[in-house]
Enzyme design. Structure first.
Site, short mmCIF file in Angstrom:
data_model
loop_
_atom_site.label_atom_id
_atom_site.label_comp_id
_atom_site.label_asym_id
_atom_site.label_seq_id
_atom_site.Cartn_x
_atom_site.Cartn_y
_atom_site.Cartn_z
N ASP A 55 15.29 1.23 29.66
CA ASP A 55 14.29 0.18 29.83
C ASP A 55 12.92 0.78 30.14
OD1 ASP A 55 16.36 -1.70 29.55
OD2 ASP A 55 16.67 -1.84 31.72
N ASP A 91 22.56 -1.04 34.60
CA ASP A 91 21.25 -0.97 35.24
C ASP A 91 21.42 -0.43 36.65
OD1 ASP A 91 19.80 -2.06 33.08
OD2 ASP A 91 20.24 -4.10 33.72
#
Length: 145
Positions: A120, A102
């Site tokens: 995401d 991330d």
């Protein structure tokens, strides 16, 4: 979507140290190297087997619906393609890295939103488009009757 997701993750892993952060827009957007061994917001840490099963089921279902309905309905097809790309993008990370990379770090006022990635984003946008499609389709069905 998968290439964009994996390419950006490769850049983060190869060019940044874990925890390193680069300011893009002061007090709003940062690129922060982070890893997640769970699902959204870090839930279900260490339950990798569960993610493999869920992702496999989602991928099969999405491919089925893409083939059956997505070709006829552009909004639905786009929604399903984004969901598929996002699911596969994070699956690749879990399979080859044992964790998800991330890096998009957003701060809104005093709230520091959980760090996320391109996959995401694709999943969220895909779900939003699915909701729009469902609402629109429901209205069209009512107008038919």
């Amino acid at each position: 979507m998968i290439l964009l997701d994996q390419g950006t993750k490769w850049l983060i892993v190869s060019k940044m140290q874990y925890g390193e952060s680069i300011k893009m827009i002061q007090d709003f957007i940062y690129i922060t190297s982070h890893r997640n061994r769970g699902a959204a917001f870090g839930i279900l840490q260490g339950k990798m087997w569960l993610f493999f099963i869920i992702t496999a089921v989602v991928v099969v279902a999405v491919i089925f619906y893409l083939q059956k309905y997505g070709r006829k309905e552009p909004l639905l097809g786009t929604s399903l393609a984004l969901i598929l790309g996002g699911a596969i993008g994070n699956f690749i990370d879990r399979l080859f890295r044992g964790e998800v990379v991330d890096f998009i770090d957003v701060k809104i006022f005093s709230y520091d939103y959980p760090i996320f990635n391109i996959a995401d984003s694709a999943l969220v946008i895909g779900v939003i488009l699915m909701i729009i499609y469902t609402i629109r389709d429901g209205r069209e069905q009512k107008e038919t009757f």
